[in-house]
Design a protein around this motif. Structure first.
Motif, PDB file in Angstrom:
ATOM      1  N   THR A 152       3.153 -23.687 -29.419  1.00 46.56           N
ATOM      2  CA  THR A 152       3.651 -24.505 -30.528  1.00 46.56           C
ATOM      3  C   THR A 152       5.147 -24.277 -30.723  1.00 46.56           C
ATOM      4  OG1 THR A 152       1.514 -24.319 -31.668  1.00 46.56           O
ATOM      5  CG2 THR A 152       3.399 -25.005 -32.998  1.00 46.56           C
ATOM      6  N   GLU A 153       5.883 -25.337 -30.875  1.00 48.40           N
ATOM      7  CA  GLU A 153       7.304 -25.242 -31.193  1.00 48.40           C
ATOM      8  C   GLU A 153       7.441 -24.871 -32.660  1.00 48.40           C
ATOM      9  OE1 GLU A 153       9.919 -25.625 -29.142  1.00 48.40           O
ATOM     10  OE2 GLU A 153       8.614 -26.018 -27.433  1.00 48.40           O
ATOM     11  N   ARG A 154       8.400 -23.959 -32.964  1.00 47.25           N
ATOM     12  CA  ARG A 154       8.599 -23.563 -34.359  1.00 47.25           C
ATOM     13  C   ARG A 154      10.053 -23.261 -34.620  1.00 47.25           C
ATOM     14  NH1 ARG A 154      11.221 -19.533 -33.330  1.00 47.25           N
ATOM     15  NH2 ARG A 154      10.334 -17.620 -32.525  1.00 47.25           N
ATOM     16  N   ALA A 155      10.414 -23.417 -35.887  1.00 41.70           N
ATOM     17  CA  ALA A 155      11.748 -23.052 -36.351  1.00 41.70           C
ATOM     18  C   ALA A 155      11.590 -22.391 -37.712  1.00 41.70           C
ATOM     19  CB  ALA A 155      12.636 -24.285 -36.460  1.00 41.70           C
ATOM     20  N   VAL A 156      12.441 -21.418 -37.980  1.00 47.82           N
ATOM     21  CA  VAL A 156      12.421 -20.717 -39.266  1.00 47.82           C
ATOM     22  C   VAL A 156      13.847 -20.709 -39.807  1.00 47.82           C
ATOM     23  CG1 VAL A 156      11.911 -18.566 -40.482  1.00 47.82           C
ATOM     24  CG2 VAL A 156      10.490 -19.261 -38.533  1.00 47.82           C
ATOM     25  N   SER A 157      13.980 -21.122 -41.054  1.00 51.49           N
ATOM     26  CA  SER A 157      15.273 -21.120 -41.728  1.00 51.49           C
ATOM     27  C   SER A 157      15.163 -20.229 -42.958  1.00 51.49           C
ATOM     28  CB  SER A 157      15.638 -22.550 -42.139  1.00 51.49           C
ATOM     29  OG  SER A 157      16.789 -22.559 -42.945  1.00 51.49           O
ATOM     30  N   TYR A 188       3.618 -29.131 -46.156  1.00 49.33           N
ATOM     31  CA  TYR A 188       3.762 -30.566 -45.969  1.00 49.33           C
ATOM     32  C   TYR A 188       3.324 -30.943 -44.552  1.00 49.33           C
ATOM     33  CZ  TYR A 188       6.870 -29.866 -49.968  1.00 49.33           C
ATOM     34  OH  TYR A 188       7.398 -29.501 -51.178  1.00 49.33           O
ATOM     35  N   PRO A 189       2.067 -31.365 -44.386  1.00 53.55           N
ATOM     36  CA  PRO A 189       1.664 -31.841 -43.065  1.00 53.55           C
ATOM     37  C   PRO A 189       2.246 -33.236 -42.814  1.00 53.55           C
ATOM     38  CG  PRO A 189      -0.161 -32.013 -44.614  1.00 53.55           C
ATOM     39  CD  PRO A 189       0.973 -31.375 -45.353  1.00 53.55           C
ATOM     40  N   ALA A 190       2.814 -33.444 -41.654  1.00 55.80           N
ATOM     41  CA  ALA A 190       3.395 -34.740 -41.289  1.00 55.80           C
ATOM     42  C   ALA A 190       2.392 -35.509 -40.444  1.00 55.80           C
ATOM     43  CB  ALA A 190       4.697 -34.533 -40.527  1.00 55.80           C
ATOM     44  N   GLU A 191       1.971 -36.635 -40.951  1.00 56.10           N
ATOM     45  CA  GLU A 191       1.016 -37.474 -40.213  1.00 56.10           C
ATOM     46  C   GLU A 191       1.654 -38.059 -38.954  1.00 56.10           C
ATOM     47  OE1 GLU A 191      -2.253 -37.864 -40.695  1.00 56.10           O
ATOM     48  OE2 GLU A 191      -2.046 -36.390 -42.302  1.00 56.10           O
ATOM     49  N   THR A 192       2.926 -38.360 -39.028  1.00 58.16           N
ATOM     50  CA  THR A 192       3.634 -38.932 -37.891  1.00 58.16           C
ATOM     51  C   THR A 192       4.687 -37.934 -37.423  1.00 58.16           C
ATOM     52  OG1 THR A 192       3.346 -41.141 -38.822  1.00 58.16           O
ATOM     53  CG2 THR A 192       5.009 -40.880 -37.091  1.00 58.16           C
ATOM     54  N   ALA A 193       4.594 -37.574 -36.172  1.00 56.72           N
ATOM     55  CA  ALA A 193       5.562 -36.632 -35.602  1.00 56.72           C
ATOM     56  C   ALA A 193       5.762 -36.972 -34.136  1.00 56.72           C
ATOM     57  CB  ALA A 193       5.065 -35.198 -35.751  1.00 56.72           C
ATOM     58  N   HIS A 194       6.970 -36.772 -33.668  1.00 55.65           N
ATOM     59  CA  HIS A 194       7.282 -37.061 -32.268  1.00 55.65           C
ATOM     60  C   HIS A 194       6.757 -35.962 -31.346  1.00 55.65           C
ATOM     61  CE1 HIS A 194       9.304 -38.917 -28.952  1.00 55.65           C
ATOM     62  NE2 HIS A 194      10.081 -37.869 -28.743  1.00 55.65           N
ATOM     63  N   HIS A 195       6.797 -34.732 -31.807  1.00 59.45           N
ATOM     64  CA  HIS A 195       6.258 -33.591 -31.068  1.00 59.45           C
ATOM     65  C   HIS A 195       5.583 -32.667 -32.068  1.00 59.45           C
ATOM     66  CE1 HIS A 195       8.416 -34.531 -27.361  1.00 59.45           C
ATOM     67  NE2 HIS A 195       9.492 -34.748 -28.103  1.00 59.45           N
ATOM     68  N   SER A 196       4.585 -31.917 -31.632  1.00 62.62           N
ATOM     69  CA  SER A 196       3.979 -30.900 -32.494  1.00 62.62           C
ATOM     70  C   SER A 196       5.045 -29.860 -32.808  1.00 62.62           C
ATOM     71  CB  SER A 196       2.796 -30.225 -31.799  1.00 62.62           C
ATOM     72  OG  SER A 196       1.761 -31.159 -31.622  1.00 62.62           O
ATOM     73  N   HIS A 197       5.169 -29.529 -34.087  1.00 61.38           N
ATOM     74  CA  HIS A 197       6.256 -28.656 -34.495  1.00 61.38           C
ATOM     75  C   HIS A 197       5.954 -28.063 -35.862  1.00 61.38           C
ATOM     76  CE1 HIS A 197      10.465 -27.304 -34.558  1.00 61.38           C
ATOM     77  NE2 HIS A 197      10.453 -27.595 -35.848  1.00 61.38           N
ATOM     78  N   TYR A 257       4.831 -29.215 -41.054  1.00 59.41           N
ATOM     79  CA  TYR A 257       4.201 -29.133 -39.744  1.00 59.41           C
ATOM     80  C   TYR A 257       3.539 -30.451 -39.372  1.00 59.41           C
ATOM     81  CZ  TYR A 257      -0.053 -28.442 -42.516  1.00 59.41           C
ATOM     82  OH  TYR A 257      -1.079 -28.594 -43.416  1.00 59.41           O
ATOM     83  N   SER A 258       3.427 -30.696 -38.079  1.00 62.94           N
ATOM     84  CA  SER A 258       2.727 -31.891 -37.612  1.00 62.94           C
ATOM     85  C   SER A 258       1.232 -31.679 -37.836  1.00 62.94           C
ATOM     86  CB  SER A 258       3.054 -32.179 -36.151  1.00 62.94           C
ATOM     87  OG  SER A 258       2.916 -31.037 -35.355  1.00 62.94           O
ATOM     88  N   SER A 259       0.586 -32.719 -38.339  1.00 62.06           N
ATOM     89  CA  SER A 259      -0.803 -32.586 -38.797  1.00 62.06           C
ATOM     90  C   SER A 259      -1.815 -32.399 -37.668  1.00 62.06           C
ATOM     91  CB  SER A 259      -1.197 -33.790 -39.654  1.00 62.06           C
ATOM     92  OG  SER A 259      -1.124 -34.981 -38.889  1.00 62.06           O
ATOM     93  N   ASP A 260      -1.385 -32.525 -36.422  1.00 62.60           N
ATOM     94  CA  ASP A 260      -2.317 -32.288 -35.312  1.00 62.60           C
ATOM     95  C   ASP A 260      -2.569 -30.795 -35.091  1.00 62.60           C
ATOM     96  OD1 ASP A 260       0.382 -32.043 -34.420  1.00 62.60           O
ATOM     97  OD2 ASP A 260      -0.314 -32.141 -32.343  1.00 62.60           O
TER      98      ASP A 260
END
Length: 106
Positions: free
Chosen positions: A88-93, A42-51, A8-11
């Motif tokens: 919030t945008e989300r995807a589940v696999s 896994y929080p992502a410090e850098t992301a193009h969009h919140s996801h 996920y995006s850390s924001d």
């Protein structure tokens, strides 16, 4: 022994430990024989969009047919949607572990 990776995006403000515990409990409700779910976040410090991306893998067993997997997927989506901030945008696999996959405890 299922595996759950939450990326996920850390924001985003998420209660990650609780969410991983809820994912494990949901999987166990569907199939009490799965064992503990090894959850990681896994929080992502850098992301193009919140996801948020949730990836869950289970071992391929005869009783985990298409209906089982579709039901579990729907419940995972519902659980995640309820836990995320609105919009919030989300995807589940949801899938099976590789054919040659070893799991256990040392």
């Amino acid at each position: 022994m299922p595996q759950a990776d939450l990326k996920y995006s850390s924001d985003l403000s998420l209660d990650v430990p609780n969410l991983l515990a809820e994912i494990e409990a949901l999987i166990l409700r569907h199939d009490g024989g799965t064992g503990a779910c090894k959850g990681r976040a896994y929080p992502a410090e850098t992301a193009h969009h919140s996801h948020v991306l949730l990836e869950v893998q289970v071992l391929n067993k005869p009783h985990r047919d298409a209906a089982f997997m579709q039901g579990l997927l729907g419940d995972l989506v519902g659980l995640l949607d309820a836990a995320l901030p609105k919009g919030t945008e989300r995807a589940v696999s949801l899938g099976f572990a590789e054919r040659f996959y070893a799991t256990g405890q040392v």
